[in-house]
Design a protein around this motif. Sequence first.
Motif, short mmCIF file in Angstrom:
data_model
loop_
_atom_site.label_atom_id
_atom_site.label_comp_id
_atom_site.label_asym_id
_atom_site.label_seq_id
_atom_site.Cartn_x
_atom_site.Cartn_y
_atom_site.Cartn_z
N GLY A 102 0.86 -1.19 0.00
CA GLY A 102 0.00 0.00 0.00
C GLY A 102 0.89 1.24 0.00
N VAL A 103 0.28 2.39 0.25
CA VAL A 103 1.06 3.63 0.17
C VAL A 103 2.17 3.63 1.22
CG1 VAL A 103 -0.39 5.04 1.74
CG2 VAL A 103 0.80 6.11 -0.19
N ILE A 104 1.93 3.01 2.38
CA ILE A 104 2.95 3.03 3.44
C ILE A 104 4.15 2.16 3.05
CG2 ILE A 104 3.40 2.45 5.87
CD1 ILE A 104 1.60 4.96 5.47
N GLY A 105 3.89 0.92 2.64
CA GLY A 105 4.99 0.04 2.24
C GLY A 105 5.78 0.63 1.07
N CYS A 106 5.08 1.20 0.11
CA CYS A 106 5.76 1.73 -1.08
C CYS A 106 6.57 2.99 -0.74
CB CYS A 106 4.75 2.00 -2.20
SG CYS A 106 4.01 0.47 -2.83
N GLY A 164 20.09 4.07 -0.85
CA GLY A 164 21.00 3.02 -1.30
C GLY A 164 20.86 1.72 -0.53
N GLN A 165 19.78 1.57 0.23
CA GLN A 165 19.55 0.34 0.99
C GLN A 165 18.98 -0.75 0.08
OE1 GLN A 165 19.93 -0.30 4.37
NE2 GLN A 165 20.78 1.71 4.85
N GLU A 166 19.34 -2.00 0.40
CA GLU A 166 18.84 -3.12 -0.38
C GLU A 166 17.45 -3.50 0.15
OE1 GLU A 166 20.44 -7.57 -1.55
OE2 GLU A 166 20.83 -6.73 0.42
N VAL A 167 16.45 -3.42 -0.69
CA VAL A 167 15.08 -3.60 -0.19
C VAL A 167 14.24 -4.43 -1.15
CG1 VAL A 167 14.45 -1.30 -1.08
CG2 VAL A 167 13.02 -2.35 0.64
N LEU A 168 13.41 -5.28 -0.55
CA LEU A 168 12.48 -6.13 -1.31
C LEU A 168 11.10 -5.92 -0.71
CD1 LEU A 168 11.72 -8.66 -3.10
CD2 LEU A 168 12.51 -10.07 -1.22
N LEU A 169 10.11 -5.62 -1.56
CA LEU A 169 8.73 -5.45 -1.06
C LEU A 169 7.89 -6.61 -1.58
CD1 LEU A 169 6.62 -2.21 -0.92
CD2 LEU A 169 5.67 -4.26 -1.97
N VAL A 170 7.15 -7.27 -0.69
CA VAL A 170 6.25 -8.34 -1.13
C VAL A 170 4.81 -7.93 -0.85
CG1 VAL A 170 7.91 -10.22 -0.89
CG2 VAL A 170 6.48 -9.64 1.06
N GLU A 171 3.98 -8.12 -1.86
CA GLU A 171 2.57 -7.74 -1.78
C GLU A 171 1.75 -8.98 -2.15
OE1 GLU A 171 0.24 -5.32 -1.07
OE2 GLU A 171 -1.18 -6.74 -1.97
N GLN A 172 0.76 -9.28 -1.35
CA GLN A 172 -0.01 -10.51 -1.60
C GLN A 172 -0.88 -10.40 -2.85
OE1 GLN A 172 -2.59 -11.11 1.79
NE2 GLN A 172 -3.84 -9.33 1.35
N SER A 173 -1.29 -9.19 -3.17
CA SER A 173 -2.16 -9.00 -4.32
C SER A 173 -1.45 -8.10 -5.34
CB SER A 173 -3.48 -8.40 -3.81
OG SER A 173 -4.31 -8.06 -4.86
N HIS A 189 15.98 -7.17 8.34
CA HIS A 189 14.88 -6.35 8.87
C HIS A 189 13.59 -6.73 8.15
CE1 HIS A 189 18.08 -3.69 10.30
NE2 HIS A 189 18.55 -3.69 9.07
N ILE A 190 12.50 -6.81 8.91
CA ILE A 190 11.17 -6.97 8.30
C ILE A 190 10.32 -5.79 8.74
CG2 ILE A 190 9.04 -8.34 8.16
CD1 ILE A 190 10.64 -10.83 8.82
N ILE A 191 9.71 -5.14 7.75
CA ILE A 191 8.80 -4.04 8.07
C ILE A 191 7.38 -4.52 7.75
CG2 ILE A 191 8.33 -1.58 7.73
CD1 ILE A 191 11.33 -2.00 8.00
N ILE A 192 6.53 -4.55 8.75
CA ILE A 192 5.14 -4.95 8.51
C ILE A 192 4.34 -3.68 8.16
CG2 ILE A 192 3.07 -6.04 9.48
CD1 ILE A 192 5.44 -7.98 9.11
N ALA A 193 3.99 -3.59 6.87
CA ALA A 193 3.24 -2.43 6.38
C ALA A 193 1.98 -2.94 5.67
CB ALA A 193 4.11 -1.61 5.42
N LEU A 228 0.04 7.94 -6.56
CA LEU A 228 1.13 8.16 -5.60
C LEU A 228 1.76 6.83 -5.20
CD1 LEU A 228 2.74 9.94 -3.57
CD2 LEU A 228 0.89 9.52 -1.93
N THR A 229 0.91 5.86 -4.88
CA THR A 229 1.41 4.56 -4.41
C THR A 229 2.24 3.88 -5.50
OG1 THR A 229 -0.59 4.42 -3.06
CG2 THR A 229 0.69 2.40 -3.31
N ARG A 230 1.68 3.86 -6.70
CA ARG A 230 2.42 3.22 -7.81
C ARG A 230 3.70 3.97 -8.12
NH1 ARG A 230 -2.50 2.24 -12.03
NH2 ARG A 230 -3.63 0.66 -10.84
N ALA A 231 3.64 5.30 -8.01
CA ALA A 231 4.83 6.10 -8.32
C ALA A 231 5.94 5.85 -7.30
CB ALA A 231 4.47 7.57 -8.37
#
Length: 414
Positions: A48-52, A62-71, A236-240, A191-194
């Motif tokens: 969502g907007v927070i995770g993105c 410059g941090q290494e980051v992976l976002l997973v979205e269920q949908s 690190h895991i961020i729950i968003a 905004l979220t997609r951007a």
Amino acid sequence: MVQRGPSQPEEVIDSSCEQDKFKRLPLSETLTKKPETFHAETIIVGGGVIGCAIAFELASRGQEVLLVEQSEIASGASCAAAGMLAADSEDFAHPLMAQAAYDSRELLHKHKEQISALTGMDLGLRRNGFITPFRSYGDLSKYKDKRNTTSGVQQLWWDRSTVQREALWLNRDTYGAYYRSLESEVLPVSLTRAYARSAEMMGARILEGVQDVQLIVDKHGVQGIKTAKGEMCCKHIIIAAGLHGEQLMHQVGVVLPSSPVKGEMLAVRFTTDQAGGRPDRTVYAEDVYIVPKANGEVWIGATSLPGRKDHSVSANSMQRLLGAASYWVPGIKEADFVRAWAGIRPSTPDGLPYIGKCEGISGLYAAYGHFRNGILLSAITGRWIADMVEGKSAEEIGIEAFSPERLNRKGVMS
Ligand code: FAD
Ligand code: GLY
């Protein structure tokens, strides 16, 4: 026609932002062949907007980051929002919320420039100001009596003749109005997609359709996540995950409750002949808000139904919203109905979001519970989470009031 969320304007979005052209990693190939190769310093759960926004901020550092979205990106509450950045109008009871809202609105304007330079995408972000109108002196007095925020709000008082001059489309009987010139609004899905697209362009990886996320933690803290597509390791895991954050936290014994507050909205469109009756600024009245959007539509909201998680839209709610909206903006009676939708706001027991580290599990962070203001607070949430991932404490940043542990400390959840 009832939909899950408002459509976004083709005319203000670069075609690269369309959902079907959104860059995705080839999940089935990559993950089934070599799941063990999936590693990132930080994994964000929820697109969502927070995770993105968090992905955007971390990637920009410059941090290494992976976002997973269920949908899909922006498929939860973020696709139902009105997109108001109502820092001066919302009347926050907590001073940190008021400051965060102000700072985040301004940060979003800066991000707009950064995103535009990176991707060419248009967020439909505009600073046209909001009008809070009153029917009578009595209504104005009641409003002043119950408002928490008495200082720091940038506003002008418009008397009847000023209202009639500045807002020709507003009810001619309006007694007067506050005009808050810094208030802004944005297209929330854009905004979220951007944010997601920009994060990718700066090196983040975004995976959609990742289901059955299970957090893996041991006595040393966060180790990674297990999903239907394979395992992924991280520090690190961020729950968003918005409303679903609570369930994910439950997996590892962390209790951070969130409850649903359903909101219904609708969109209308003015034809060229009706343009004189179309509002050119947001009306933020006590009984309704009316938001002219960059896609040419005018969005009207919203109901507030605690405990409701369904996405139905009732005729009664539409009647009430349209009744209130067409009182303030009479031209709405003649406008074309476009569609209606409902979304679910993630609220918390004390009305403040959870933003910060979860004590007891090293590397686990919460970023959910933004209730009515997740679009507004997205930018500052991204900044703060990135600061904490980089080692700053909540105390250093000055956001202990949003700490995930605060309710335990106060004994609210004992
Ligand atoms: P979401 O957008 O719900 O995103 C969470 C994501 O996590 C979802 O995509 C979901 O699929 C994913 N997810 C969940 N569980 C998992 C899992 N197990 N694994 C992987 N992914 C998962 N805010 C404003 O600032 N201004 C407004 O004008 C405004 N108007 C609103 C009007 C209405 C009618 C509503 C309902 C809300 C409004 N809001 C507004 C509030 C705003 O929409 C929310 O605060 C915000 O969208 C929350 O964002 P989020 O990213 O936390 O949650
Ligand atoms: N912030 C507007 C809403 O949640 O309805």
